[in-house]
Design a protein around this motif. Structure first.
Motif, PDB file in Angstrom:
ATOM      1  N   GLN A   1      24.041  46.936  26.692  1.00 51.05           N
ATOM      2  CA  GLN A   1      23.167  46.961  27.695  1.00 51.05           C
ATOM      3  C   GLN A   1      22.558  45.718  28.218  1.00 51.05           C
ATOM      4  O   GLN A   1      22.318  45.444  29.254  1.00 51.05           O
ATOM      5  CB  GLN A   1      21.950  48.137  27.445  1.00 51.05           C
ATOM      6  N   LEU A   2      22.214  44.987  27.093  1.00 46.86           N
ATOM      7  CA  LEU A   2      21.633  43.488  27.291  1.00 46.86           C
ATOM      8  C   LEU A   2      22.719  42.716  28.232  1.00 46.86           C
ATOM      9  O   LEU A   2      22.131  41.939  28.978  1.00 46.86           O
ATOM     10  CB  LEU A   2      21.282  42.979  25.897  1.00 46.86           C
ATOM     11  N   LEU A   3      24.033  42.626  27.645  1.00 48.24           N
ATOM     12  CA  LEU A   3      25.064  41.750  28.325  1.00 48.24           C
ATOM     13  C   LEU A   3      25.197  42.410  29.772  1.00 48.24           C
ATOM     14  O   LEU A   3      25.303  41.632  30.658  1.00 48.24           O
ATOM     15  CB  LEU A   3      26.430  41.967  27.759  1.00 48.24           C
ATOM     16  N   LEU A   4      24.979  43.837  29.963  1.00 48.22           N
ATOM     17  CA  LEU A   4      25.062  44.221  31.279  1.00 48.22           C
ATOM     18  C   LEU A   4      23.892  43.435  32.197  1.00 48.22           C
ATOM     19  O   LEU A   4      24.195  43.392  33.437  1.00 48.22           O
ATOM     20  CB  LEU A   4      25.157  45.707  31.296  1.00 48.22           C
ATOM     21  N   SER A   5      22.743  43.443  31.485  1.00 48.43           N
ATOM     22  CA  SER A   5      21.750  43.096  32.257  1.00 48.43           C
ATOM     23  C   SER A   5      21.812  41.608  32.706  1.00 48.43           C
ATOM     24  O   SER A   5      21.183  41.359  33.581  1.00 48.43           O
ATOM     25  CB  SER A   5      20.212  43.171  31.309  1.00 48.43           C
ATOM     26  N   TYR A   6      22.548  40.816  31.795  1.00 51.02           N
ATOM     27  CA  TYR A   6      22.730  39.487  32.045  1.00 51.02           C
ATOM     28  C   TYR A   6      23.492  39.464  33.344  1.00 51.02           C
ATOM     29  O   TYR A   6      23.791  38.564  34.121  1.00 51.02           O
ATOM     30  CB  TYR A   6      23.336  38.651  31.014  1.00 51.02           C
ATOM     31  N   ALA A   7      24.899  40.439  33.260  1.00 45.57           N
ATOM     32  CA  ALA A   7      25.933  40.379  34.256  1.00 45.57           C
ATOM     33  C   ALA A   7      25.371  40.775  35.757  1.00 45.57           C
ATOM     34  O   ALA A   7      26.194  40.354  36.882  1.00 45.57           O
ATOM     35  CB  ALA A   7      27.028  41.346  33.861  1.00 45.57           C
ATOM     36  N   GLU A   8      24.119  41.150  35.747  1.00 44.81           N
ATOM     37  CA  GLU A   8      23.520  41.795  36.969  1.00 44.81           C
ATOM     38  C   GLU A   8      23.333  40.427  37.813  1.00 44.81           C
ATOM     39  O   GLU A   8      23.362  40.342  39.192  1.00 44.81           O
ATOM     40  CB  GLU A   8      22.339  42.427  37.015  1.00 44.81           C
ATOM     41  N   SER A   9      23.225  39.245  37.365  1.00 44.05           N
ATOM     42  CA  SER A   9      22.728  37.981  38.137  1.00 44.05           C
ATOM     43  C   SER A   9      24.115  36.960  38.031  1.00 44.05           C
ATOM     44  O   SER A   9      23.893  36.108  38.486  1.00 44.05           O
ATOM     45  CB  SER A   9      21.465  37.469  37.617  1.00 44.05           C
ATOM     46  N   LYS A  10      24.699  37.402  37.133  1.00 45.97           N
ATOM     47  CA  LYS A  10      26.095  36.482  36.903  1.00 45.97           C
ATOM     48  C   LYS A  10      27.116  37.208  36.663  1.00 45.97           C
ATOM     49  O   LYS A  10      27.677  37.666  35.489  1.00 45.97           O
ATOM     50  CB  LYS A  10      25.717  35.213  35.691  1.00 45.97           C
TER      51      LYS A  10
ATOM     52  N   ILE B   1      42.011  31.783  19.452  1.00 45.31           N
ATOM     53  CA  ILE B   1      40.935  32.382  20.464  1.00 45.31           C
ATOM     54  C   ILE B   1      41.404  33.293  21.450  1.00 45.31           C
ATOM     55  O   ILE B   1      42.295  33.075  22.157  1.00 45.31           O
ATOM     56  CB  ILE B   1      40.349  31.112  21.127  1.00 45.31           C
ATOM     57  N   THR B   2      40.774  34.419  21.183  1.00 47.32           N
ATOM     58  CA  THR B   2      41.000  35.536  22.175  1.00 47.32           C
ATOM     59  C   THR B   2      40.087  36.133  23.082  1.00 47.32           C
ATOM     60  O   THR B   2      39.039  35.882  22.708  1.00 47.32           O
ATOM     61  CB  THR B   2      41.613  36.709  21.336  1.00 47.32           C
ATOM     62  N   ILE B   3      40.439  36.441  24.331  1.00 43.60           N
ATOM     63  CA  ILE B   3      39.684  36.848  25.366  1.00 43.60           C
ATOM     64  C   ILE B   3      39.719  38.338  25.510  1.00 43.60           C
ATOM     65  O   ILE B   3      40.929  38.786  25.923  1.00 43.60           O
ATOM     66  CB  ILE B   3      39.732  35.880  26.419  1.00 43.60           C
ATOM     67  N   TYR B   4      38.595  38.958  25.672  1.00 42.45           N
ATOM     68  CA  TYR B   4      38.791  40.240  25.898  1.00 42.45           C
ATOM     69  C   TYR B   4      37.966  40.897  27.268  1.00 42.45           C
ATOM     70  O   TYR B   4      36.524  40.383  27.079  1.00 42.45           O
ATOM     71  CB  TYR B   4      38.453  41.422  24.621  1.00 42.45           C
ATOM     72  N   LYS B   5      38.378  41.669  27.999  1.00 43.06           N
ATOM     73  CA  LYS B   5      37.674  42.205  28.991  1.00 43.06           C
ATOM     74  C   LYS B   5      36.799  43.498  28.475  1.00 43.06           C
ATOM     75  O   LYS B   5      37.587  44.532  28.309  1.00 43.06           O
ATOM     76  CB  LYS B   5      38.300  42.496  30.420  1.00 43.06           C
ATOM     77  N   ILE B   6      35.677  43.295  28.212  1.00 38.76           N
ATOM     78  CA  ILE B   6      34.932  44.602  27.630  1.00 38.76           C
ATOM     79  C   ILE B   6      34.117  45.521  28.617  1.00 38.76           C
ATOM     80  O   ILE B   6      34.161  46.700  28.354  1.00 38.76           O
ATOM     81  CB  ILE B   6      33.820  44.248  26.547  1.00 38.76           C
ATOM     82  N   LEU B   7      33.782  44.958  29.519  1.00 41.00           N
ATOM     83  CA  LEU B   7      33.128  45.761  30.737  1.00 41.00           C
ATOM     84  C   LEU B   7      33.537  45.165  32.033  1.00 41.00           C
ATOM     85  O   LEU B   7      33.907  44.111  32.045  1.00 41.00           O
ATOM     86  CB  LEU B   7      31.667  46.031  30.364  1.00 41.00           C
ATOM     87  N   PRO B   8      33.259  45.805  33.095  1.00 43.06           N
ATOM     88  CA  PRO B   8      33.595  45.062  34.540  1.00 43.06           C
ATOM     89  C   PRO B   8      32.830  43.976  34.604  1.00 43.06           C
ATOM     90  O   PRO B   8      31.741  43.883  34.554  1.00 43.06           O
ATOM     91  CB  PRO B   8      33.078  46.273  35.517  1.00 43.06           C
ATOM     92  N   GLY B   9      33.708  42.621  34.752  1.00 42.95           N
ATOM     93  CA  GLY B   9      33.181  41.508  34.994  1.00 42.95           C
ATOM     94  C   GLY B   9      32.425  40.754  33.658  1.00 42.95           C
ATOM     95  O   GLY B   9      31.849  39.915  33.849  1.00 42.95           O
ATOM     96  N   ILE B  10      32.792  41.322  32.451  1.00 42.61           N
ATOM     97  CA  ILE B  10      32.242  40.874  31.282  1.00 42.61           C
ATOM     98  C   ILE B  10      33.373  40.522  30.234  1.00 42.61           C
ATOM     99  O   ILE B  10      34.031  41.451  29.799  1.00 42.61           O
ATOM    100  CB  ILE B  10      31.261  41.757  30.477  1.00 42.61           C
ATOM    101  N   TYR B  11      33.476  39.176  29.860  1.00 39.73           N
ATOM    102  CA  TYR B  11      34.598  38.909  28.838  1.00 39.73           C
ATOM    103  C   TYR B  11      33.972  38.370  27.716  1.00 39.73           C
ATOM    104  O   TYR B  11      32.816  37.643  27.666  1.00 39.73           O
ATOM    105  CB  TYR B  11      35.276  37.548  29.716  1.00 39.73           C
ATOM    106  N   VAL B  12      34.522  38.806  26.570  1.00 41.60           N
ATOM    107  CA  VAL B  12      34.091  38.285  25.241  1.00 41.60           C
ATOM    108  C   VAL B  12      35.190  37.255  24.625  1.00 41.60           C
ATOM    109  O   VAL B  12      36.163  37.734  24.855  1.00 41.60           O
ATOM    110  CB  VAL B  12      34.027  39.404  24.253  1.00 41.60           C
ATOM    111  N   ILE B  13      34.789  36.125  24.172  1.00 38.43           N
ATOM    112  CA  ILE B  13      35.750  35.283  23.563  1.00 38.43           C
ATOM    113  C   ILE B  13      35.504  35.266  22.140  1.00 38.43           C
ATOM    114  O   ILE B  13      34.566  34.969  21.470  1.00 38.43           O
ATOM    115  CB  ILE B  13      35.317  33.814  24.177  1.00 38.43           C
ATOM    116  N   ASP B  14      36.528  35.898  21.523  1.00 39.08           N
ATOM    117  CA  ASP B  14      36.672  36.190  20.143  1.00 39.08           C
ATOM    118  C   ASP B  14      37.022  34.592  19.347  1.00 39.08           C
ATOM    119  O   ASP B  14      38.213  34.181  19.863  1.00 39.08           O
ATOM    120  CB  ASP B  14      37.349  37.305  19.875  1.00 39.08           C
ATOM    121  N   THR B  15      36.409  33.971  18.651  1.00 37.63           N
ATOM    122  CA  THR B  15      36.663  32.761  18.104  1.00 37.63           C
ATOM    123  C   THR B  15      36.902  32.937  16.497  1.00 37.63           C
ATOM    124  O   THR B  15      36.670  33.908  15.804  1.00 37.63           O
ATOM    125  CB  THR B  15      35.518  31.633  18.390  1.00 37.63           C
TER     126      THR B  15
END
Length: 268
Positions: A92-101, A144-158
């Protein structure tokens, strides 16, 4: 074990909008790196300290640590990737950041064995798949792997990293397989001393042995488990030491520290 170099960390942080640093809720100050926080805040990135494995400590300890970091201008969240606690709140916190970016690129850092990969798995869910590209950066980079976890939100696993400012004990036991740790008895004695100081009954609960002397406790554990050297028939304290190190890392021994207490000003 593939470990990140400083130049790689800096490059990944530069390409991120949000930086998650995963530590253990049991002893966050011994595992947290000022390097990640410095790079994230210096680059004006959102920095979140994730206190993982919160199921291994009492709830009030998690609350105390979150308050401690908040007082030090660090946003902290408690999670348990094993039990699923706090994962929804983090999303939910990540979604709140994604509202503006959007797209929002979220990098995840952490020492080996803090549960970072399990947290990434909990964030991405069962139906998520790695993507070969995310906006504003490269495609796949080795380990280094990138996952799309939610619409418009990508997680970079290091991969894990071992920064120079982490406590030497934690750095050693997390950067090497337990069987390869030099002088495991010395390391286990230090771990036991720390446990006895913070959680005095934990060793007895875990192994059914009692002593205030870490070396004597290792001898008792070896005898109780039937571990002896063949020639001398002396207790095999090396094997007991490796067991303590593994059980400490795996959370089989109850251990947690509490935040430093602030000195009360003299009112006289």
């Amino acid at each position: 074990m593939r470990l990140l170099k400083y130049s790689e960390i800096r490059s990944i942080v530069t390409r991120s909008d949000v930086v998650l640093e995963v530590v253990e809720a049991r002893n966050p100050l011994e595992i947290k790196s000022n390097v990640i926080e410095y790079l994230a805040k210096g680059g004006e990135k959102e920095y979140i300290l994730v206190l993982n494995k919160c199921d291994l400590v009492p709830k009030y300890v998690c609350i105390e640590w979150m308050r401690y970091f908040m007082e030090n201008n660090i946003r902290a969240l408690c999670t348990s990737s094993l039990k699923g606690f706090g994962v929804k709140k983090l999303k939910q916190l990540l979604l709140s950041y994604a509202e503006s970016k959007k797209p929002l690129n979220v990098s995840v850092f952490g020492l080996p064995k803090v549960g970072k990969s399990s947290l990434v798995n909990a964030l991405k869910g069962k139906n998520s798949a790695p993507t070969s590209r995310y906006p504003g950066s490269w495609g796949y980079t080795k380990s280094i792997t990138i996952y799309k976890i939610l619409p418009g939100i990508y997680v970079i696993d290091t991969p894990g990293f071992i920064p120079p400012d982490v406590k030497e004990l934690e750095m050693l036991i997390r950067s090497l397989p337990t069987d390869n740790i030099p002088n495991p008895v010395s390391i286990a004695r230090e771990i036991i001393a720390k446990i006895l100081q913070n959680n005095p009954s934990s060793i007895e609960m875990a192994y059914g042995v009692v002593s205030s002397d870490p070396l004597q406790l290792l001898e008792h554990i070896a005898v109780k488990r039937g571990w002896f050297f063949r020639k001398s028939q002396e207790p095999n304290i090396d094997e007991a030491a490796k067991t303590v190190i593994r059980d400490y890392l795996n959370g089989k021994i109850t251990f947690y520290s509490r935040p430093p207490t602030r000195a009360v000003p003299d009112s006289s």
